[in-house]
Every structure is written in structure tokens, then in C-alpha cells.
Design a protein around this motif. Structure first.
Motif, PDB file in Angstrom:
ATOM      1  N   GLN A  58     111.463  66.621 -29.649  1.00 49.62           N
ATOM      2  CA  GLN A  58     112.717  66.293 -30.333  1.00 49.62           C
ATOM      3  C   GLN A  58     113.497  67.551 -30.677  1.00 49.62           C
ATOM      4  N   ILE A 110     111.892  59.111 -45.471  1.00 49.48           N
ATOM      5  CA  ILE A 110     111.778  59.803 -44.189  1.00 49.48           C
ATOM      6  C   ILE A 110     110.515  60.649 -44.228  1.00 49.48           C
ATOM      7  N   THR A 111     109.514  60.222 -43.490  1.00 50.22           N
ATOM      8  CA  THR A 111     108.231  60.930 -43.504  1.00 50.22           C
ATOM      9  C   THR A 111     107.879  61.536 -42.155  1.00 50.22           C
ATOM     10  N   ALA A 112     108.541  61.099 -41.091  1.00 49.46           N
ATOM     11  CA  ALA A 112     108.187  61.554 -39.754  1.00 49.46           C
ATOM     12  C   ALA A 112     108.489  63.037 -39.568  1.00 49.46           C
ATOM     13  N   GLU A 113     107.673  63.674 -38.757  1.00 50.68           N
ATOM     14  CA  GLU A 113     107.901  65.066 -38.408  1.00 50.68           C
ATOM     15  C   GLU A 113     108.868  65.148 -37.225  1.00 50.68           C
ATOM     16  N   LYS A 160     114.993  70.624 -38.889  1.00 53.46           N
ATOM     17  CA  LYS A 160     114.534  69.404 -39.556  1.00 53.46           C
ATOM     18  C   LYS A 160     115.241  69.212 -40.896  1.00 53.46           C
ATOM     19  N   THR A 172     109.221  66.399 -33.843  1.00 55.03           N
ATOM     20  CA  THR A 172     108.287  66.861 -32.826  1.00 55.03           C
ATOM     21  C   THR A 172     108.896  68.003 -32.002  1.00 55.03           C
ATOM     22  N   SER A 221     115.140  56.212 -40.691  1.00 50.80           N
ATOM     23  CA  SER A 221     113.862  56.615 -41.286  1.00 50.80           C
ATOM     24  C   SER A 221     113.068  57.567 -40.411  1.00 50.80           C
ATOM     25  N   ASP A 222     113.541  57.807 -39.182  1.00 49.32           N
ATOM     26  CA  ASP A 222     112.815  58.736 -38.302  1.00 49.32           C
ATOM     27  C   ASP A 222     113.802  59.414 -37.353  1.00 49.32           C
ATOM     28  N   PHE A 223     113.363  60.539 -36.794  1.00 54.02           N
ATOM     29  CA  PHE A 223     114.245  61.355 -35.956  1.00 54.02           C
ATOM     30  C   PHE A 223     114.518  60.710 -34.604  1.00 54.02           C
ATOM     31  N   GLU A 224     113.538  59.971 -34.078  1.00 49.92           N
ATOM     32  CA  GLU A 224     113.726  59.347 -32.777  1.00 49.92           C
ATOM     33  C   GLU A 224     114.870  58.338 -32.810  1.00 49.92           C
ATOM     34  N   SER A 225     114.957  57.581 -33.896  1.00 53.59           N
ATOM     35  CA  SER A 225     116.058  56.609 -34.032  1.00 53.59           C
ATOM     36  C   SER A 225     117.402  57.326 -34.078  1.00 53.59           C
TER      37      SER A 225
END
Length: 273
Positions: free
Chosen positions: A14, A6-9, A39, A11, A52-56
Motif C-alpha cells: 500500500q 482505524i487499526t489496520a497497518e 500513514k 502495508t 476504517s482501513d487503508f485498502e478501502s
């Protein structure tokens, strides 16, 4: 099994979405500046669900299949700091000034946002020690919280020696049983106290199914997470669930001076109907 990286910030958009959802569901006000905290707590759920990301993750909780995740989201967003006999001035005041007034056979206490049960069991031990004829009276403690994880611990009533550091040796011997190995440094509350406490899930923002009225309500170190309108609404609801002359305890950092209310100030963090 290899976990996703998990590398995404998280936002700003979000963060706002999560904040609005948490506020709508349980009244917690995630102020600006809490983005790193949110986070870090959400990362636990992303790992558990292999996102792997917050949007998902956000798309998932908004989907029909993600409804069951809402409870886990609230669980990681709530702060569960507690301890036995926390803010001991309150227990001293209860013992010296309130318990002598409670002479009726039926007596009801409510610890709102009880976390993992330490507050309710502290109260139970104090009542067993200091309330006259408690074994022959109808004395009950309602302990509620929104966190399923914390309530499970309260139901089990098992605590480590570190968690019991503020419990006197006399109370430890009288009201706890040492759990057999391999949990040799853990202790379970004895049934004499557990029988006084009813543990239940309750979102303070929802309707309250219990009837009351209560003689004493503890809602300590909870309202600091709510905004002023939510605090106002909550305080008014506590008023309606207390007996005339009943007491409300809040945290020492949670005075009601900025809130319009009907309570009479007794002493710091103690109010009376």
C-alpha cells in the motif's frame, strides 16, 4: 457522531502504491523510511471519509467517484513549513545586490511553492521598502502552490502573532491590520502589499500557463522532495522562464552541484542566468 476505529497497518504494498501515485501526480519522492509519516497523514483522510482501513481508501481514490479525493491526498502529502523572511540572507542579498539592478518599469517575481503566502508577502514588504519608485512601476509577484488549503490561507492573508514572530514591529505596524475580536491576535496584510501578489494554484509537474519572463524566481526548500530527474527537469524549466541575467533562489540545503544546468553560481543557494 462516532468515528470509525482505524487499526489496520499501512502495508508495504500500500505504501508503494501511494508513493507511486504521489510521484506521478506531483513529483514528490516518498523515500523508504517514510512509511510512518505517510500513514499518519493518510489517517486524516480516512477519518474524514469514515474509512476504517487503508485498502478501502485506496480503492476509493482509484474509482470514478474518488477523483475529487486526489487533491486532498496531495494536500496531506505536501510539507508546508514556511515563515516570514525565512533564510534572511536571501532577502539581504536581494535588497543589496539585485534590486538596484532592476531599473525597468516592468518587474516580475515568482515564488514557486509559496505555501501559505509568507514568502510572497515578505518579498512584497521588502519591495515596498527598498525598490525605488515601486508605487509607480509595474511590479508583480506571482505566488503559486499545489495545496488548496495553503492557497486559501494566502488568499485570506491573515496570520497569528506567533506566525509573525520574525516580522519587525515597524513592518507589523506599517503593513498589517489587526483583525477585530474574536480574532484579536491575528493580523491581515494591508492592501498595499496584497495588491502586488497574485495567488494561484500550480502543480510544478504540469504545464505552466504564465508567460514570464521573470526577473527573480524563488523555489526554496521544495526540490529536496523531488528525485534527481525531477530536479533536473524543473531547473531547466526555470531557466527558460527567467530573463537573461535573472536570478534563481533555492533553499540553502538545495545546491545544484549534482545537477547539470546552465546557471552561473553566485553564492550559496543563489544562481543567475
Amino acid at each position: 457522531m462516532k468515528l470509525p476505529i482505524i487499526t489496520a497497518e499501512l502495508t508495504e504494498a500500500q505504501f508503494r502504491k501511494v508513493s507511486q501515485l504521489v510521484y506521478r501526480l506531483c513529483g514528490i519522492h516518498l523515500k523508504d523510511g517514510k512509511q510512518a509519516l505517510v500513514k499518519a497523514r493518510l489517517m486524516k483522510r480516512l477519518r474524514a471519509l469514515k474509512f476504517s482501513d487503508f485498502e478501502s481508501y485506496l480503492r476509493y481514490i482509484e474509482s470514478k467517484g474518488g477523483k475529487q479525493e486526489i487533491a486532498f491526498l496531495i494536500d496531506v502529502m505536501t510539507t508546508n513549513k514556511t515563515s516570514f523572511f525565512r533564510e534572511p540572507e536571501h532577502f539581504n542579498y536581494l535588497q543589496e545586490h539585485i534590486l538596484p539592478e532592476l531599473t525597468e518599469k516592468r518587474v516580475r517575481f515568482w515564488t514557486a511553492a509559496c505555501s501559505s503566502g509568507e514568502e510572497a508577502f515578505s518579498l512584497g514588504m521588502l519591495l515596498r521598502e527598498k525598490m525605488q519608485d515601486v508605487a509607480f512601476r509595474d511590479v508583480k509577484i506571482l505566488a503559486t502552490d499545489i495545496s488548496g488549503r495553503m492557497l486559501e490561507k494566502a488568499h485570506n492573508a491573515i496570520y497569528t502573532s506567533e506566525e509573525l514572530r520574525d516580522v519587525s514591529p515597524q513592518f507589523l505596524e506599517k503593513y498589517f491590520t489587526k483583525v477585530q475580536p474574536p480574532l484579536s491576535q491575528q493580523y491581515r496584510i494591508k492592501d498595499t502589499v496584497r495588491a502586488m501578489v497574485r495567488v494561484a494554484r500550480l502543480n510544478l509537474m504540469d504545464s505552466w500557463p504564465m508567460k514570464g519572463p521573470f526577473d527573480v524566481i524563488f523555489c526554496r526548500n521544495v526540490m529536496i522532495y523531488f528525485d534527481k530527474p525531477t530536479q533536473q527537469k524543473l531547473i531547466n524549466r526555470f531557466w527558460s522562464f527567467l530573463k537573461p541575467g535573472g536570478y534563481l533562489f533555492v533553499g540553502h540545503s538545495e545546491g545544484l552541484s549534482a545537477i547539470s544546468h546552465k546557471f552561473r553560481y553566485v553564492k550559496p543557494a543563489v544562481y543567475r542566468k
